[in-house]
Design a protein around this motif. Structure first.
Motif, short mmCIF file in Angstrom:
data_model
loop_
_atom_site.label_atom_id
_atom_site.label_comp_id
_atom_site.label_asym_id
_atom_site.label_seq_id
_atom_site.Cartn_x
_atom_site.Cartn_y
_atom_site.Cartn_z
N ILE A 34 0.84 -1.21 0.00
CA ILE A 34 0.00 0.00 0.00
C ILE A 34 0.87 1.25 0.00
CG2 ILE A 34 -1.63 1.33 1.40
CD1 ILE A 34 -2.84 -1.32 2.33
N LEU A 35 1.97 1.21 0.76
CA LEU A 35 2.85 2.37 0.83
C LEU A 35 3.48 2.68 -0.53
CD1 LEU A 35 4.33 4.51 2.54
CD2 LEU A 35 6.10 2.79 2.99
N ILE A 36 3.98 1.63 -1.19
CA ILE A 36 4.65 1.82 -2.48
C ILE A 36 3.65 2.30 -3.54
CG2 ILE A 36 5.87 0.65 -4.35
CD1 ILE A 36 7.10 -1.19 -2.22
N VAL A 37 2.51 1.58 -3.61
CA VAL A 37 1.50 1.96 -4.60
C VAL A 37 0.92 3.34 -4.29
CG1 VAL A 37 -0.76 1.36 -5.55
CG2 VAL A 37 0.91 -0.44 -5.10
N GLY A 38 0.74 3.62 -2.99
CA GLY A 38 0.18 4.91 -2.59
C GLY A 38 1.07 6.08 -2.96
N LEU A 39 2.39 5.94 -2.70
CA LEU A 39 3.33 7.01 -3.06
C LEU A 39 3.34 7.25 -4.56
CD1 LEU A 39 6.33 6.20 -0.68
CD2 LEU A 39 4.72 8.11 -0.51
N PHE A 40 3.30 6.15 -5.33
CA PHE A 40 3.27 6.29 -6.79
C PHE A 40 1.98 6.96 -7.24
CE2 PHE A 40 2.32 4.53 -11.05
CZ PHE A 40 3.44 5.00 -11.73
N ALA A 41 0.85 6.56 -6.61
CA ALA A 41 -0.45 7.15 -6.97
C ALA A 41 -0.50 8.63 -6.61
CB ALA A 41 -1.58 6.40 -6.28
N ILE A 42 0.06 8.98 -5.46
CA ILE A 42 0.08 10.38 -5.03
C ILE A 42 0.86 11.23 -6.03
CG2 ILE A 42 1.00 11.97 -3.29
CD1 ILE A 42 0.24 9.87 -1.18
N LYS A 43 1.97 10.69 -6.47
CA LYS A 43 2.80 11.40 -7.46
C LYS A 43 2.01 11.67 -8.73
CE LYS A 43 7.29 11.16 -9.78
NZ LYS A 43 8.52 10.34 -9.97
N LEU A 44 1.27 10.63 -9.19
CA LEU A 44 0.47 10.80 -10.41
C LEU A 44 -0.68 11.77 -10.19
CD1 LEU A 44 0.25 7.11 -11.74
CD2 LEU A 44 1.70 8.97 -12.58
N ILE A 45 -1.33 11.68 -9.01
CA ILE A 45 -2.47 12.56 -8.73
C ILE A 45 -2.03 14.02 -8.67
CG2 ILE A 45 -4.17 13.18 -6.98
CD1 ILE A 45 -4.33 10.18 -6.27
N VAL A 46 -0.92 14.27 -7.97
CA VAL A 46 -0.43 15.65 -7.85
C VAL A 46 -0.03 16.18 -9.22
CG1 VAL A 46 1.40 17.08 -6.89
CG2 VAL A 46 0.30 15.36 -5.46
N LYS A 47 0.64 15.34 -10.00
CA LYS A 47 1.05 15.75 -11.35
C LYS A 47 -0.17 16.05 -12.21
CE LYS A 47 4.08 14.31 -15.15
NZ LYS A 47 4.98 13.22 -15.66
N GLY A 48 -1.20 15.19 -12.11
CA GLY A 48 -2.43 15.41 -12.87
C GLY A 48 -3.16 16.67 -12.44
N SER A 49 -3.18 16.93 -11.12
CA SER A 49 -3.86 18.13 -10.63
C SER A 49 -3.17 19.40 -11.12
CB SER A 49 -3.91 18.11 -9.10
OG SER A 49 -2.60 18.19 -8.56
N LYS A 50 -1.83 19.35 -11.20
CA LYS A 50 -1.08 20.51 -11.70
C LYS A 50 -1.39 20.75 -13.18
CE LYS A 50 2.79 20.44 -8.45
NZ LYS A 50 4.27 20.28 -8.27
N LYS A 51 -1.53 19.65 -13.94
CA LYS A 51 -1.87 19.80 -15.36
C LYS A 51 -3.25 20.42 -15.52
CE LYS A 51 0.96 16.11 -17.37
NZ LYS A 51 0.94 14.83 -18.12
N ILE A 52 -4.20 19.97 -14.67
CA ILE A 52 -5.56 20.52 -14.74
C ILE A 52 -5.54 22.01 -14.40
CG2 ILE A 52 -7.85 20.46 -13.67
CD1 ILE A 52 -7.44 17.43 -13.32
N MET A 53 -4.80 22.37 -13.33
CA MET A 53 -4.72 23.79 -12.95
C MET A 53 -4.07 24.61 -14.05
SD MET A 53 -3.91 23.84 -8.83
CE MET A 53 -2.55 22.67 -8.85
N LYS A 54 -3.08 24.02 -14.72
CA LYS A 54 -2.40 24.73 -15.80
C LYS A 54 -3.37 24.97 -16.96
CE LYS A 54 1.83 24.61 -18.57
NZ LYS A 54 3.06 23.83 -18.89
N LYS A 55 -4.20 23.96 -17.29
CA LYS A 55 -5.18 24.12 -18.36
C LYS A 55 -6.24 25.16 -18.00
CE LYS A 55 -4.76 19.49 -20.39
NZ LYS A 55 -5.46 18.21 -20.67
N GLN A 56 -6.55 25.25 -16.70
CA GLN A 56 -7.54 26.22 -16.25
C GLN A 56 -6.94 27.61 -16.04
OE1 GLN A 56 -10.81 25.59 -16.01
NE2 GLN A 56 -10.44 23.50 -16.73
#
Length: 266
Positions: A25-47
């Motif tokens: 869970i820790l390994i998958v969670g850290l990887f997922a957090i990285k993707l989520i944060v990266k995706g949120s930044k892309k969304i904010m950039k588009k907005q």
């Protein structure tokens, strides 16, 4: 020894699955957090969210998700979340008292984001440092100085101190002073200096540049030369005006006084 060995085997059998699950869970969670944060930044950039806010919210989102992941991993290891919450509360109080400065920096970062005294890319002066804002993090602000040095200022002291934002208004006045001989004609000197300012394409016409007698010094008549420039052109106007004034005064035969060494004859 046999009893301890058996007990160890029993604990190993009981907790190994939990430990492996928590680790996964820790390994998958850290990887997922990285993707989520990266995706949120892309969304904010588009907005078209401000770049300063993008970085700050991204860091804040990352910290919140990591805290949630930590609680999830602990619960998978068999630690009761209610008991853990009590432990976290007590530990949080102790850590909060020990890290008052860090909490102050966090609050300072929040205040900077709310009141927006500056943003990434602005030229500011704060805490005795002048430079361009490179990044605003949760606890600190990074500034690039004119010498390309990285200055890291805590947000607590930054938000509570004086801040001069040179970029906010878009225009800056360049303050220069030049001294000429008392024998020089004042009107001619003013015309020469004004011509230097108006002939520079980087000098703004609005506000108009000014040339005025500022002081009758001991050995010179000093002129306050005040051209205006866009923030990005400030240093170009400063250095070009200084050089061109010297050339123009020499060409016009107007003397710039300077100390002369007196030779003592023996």
């Amino acid at each position: 020894m046999e009893q301890y060995t058996e007990k160890f085997k029993e604990l190993l059998i009981n907790y190994t699955p939990k430990l492996l699950t928590a680790l996964a869970i820790l390994i998958v969670g850290l990887f997922a957090i990285k993707l989520i944060v990266k995706g949120s930044k892309k969304i904010m950039k588009k907005q078209d969210v401000d770049i300063t806010l993008q970085k700050f919210l991204g860091d804040l989102f990352s910290w919140a998700l990591k805290a949630l992941l930590f609680v999830t991993v602990i619960s998978k290891l068999g630690v009761a979340t209610t008991s853990f919450a009590a432990i976290i509360g007590a530990a949080g109080l102790a850590i909060g008292l020990a890290l008052q400065g860090s909490l102050s920096n966090f609050a300072g970062g929040a205040l900077i984001m709310i009141f927006r005294p500056f943003k990434v890319g602005d030229l500011i002066e704060a805490q005795g440092i002048v430079g361009v804002v490179k990044e605003i993090q949760i606890f600190t602000t990074h500034i690039n100085t004119p010498g390309n040095k990285l200055a890291i200022i805590p947000n607590g002291s930054l938000s509570n101190g004086n801040i001069i934002n040179y970029t906010a208004e878009g225009k800056l006045r360049v303050d220069l002073t030049f001294g000429v001989s008392y024998d020089a004609d004042i009107k001619k000197t003013k015309d020469v200096l004004m011509n230097v300012l108006t002939s520079n394409p980087k000098t703004l016409k609005d506000p108009a540049p000014t040339v005025n007698v500022s002081e009758l010094a001991d050995s010179s008549v000093n002129f306050a030369v005040r051209p205006w420039a866009n923030t990005a052109d400030y240093w170009d106007v400063y250095f070009e005006t200084t050089e061109n004034v010297k050339i123009a005064l020499d060409k016009a035969g107007i003397e710039i006084p300077y100390p002369h060494a007196v030779e003592i004859q023996k």
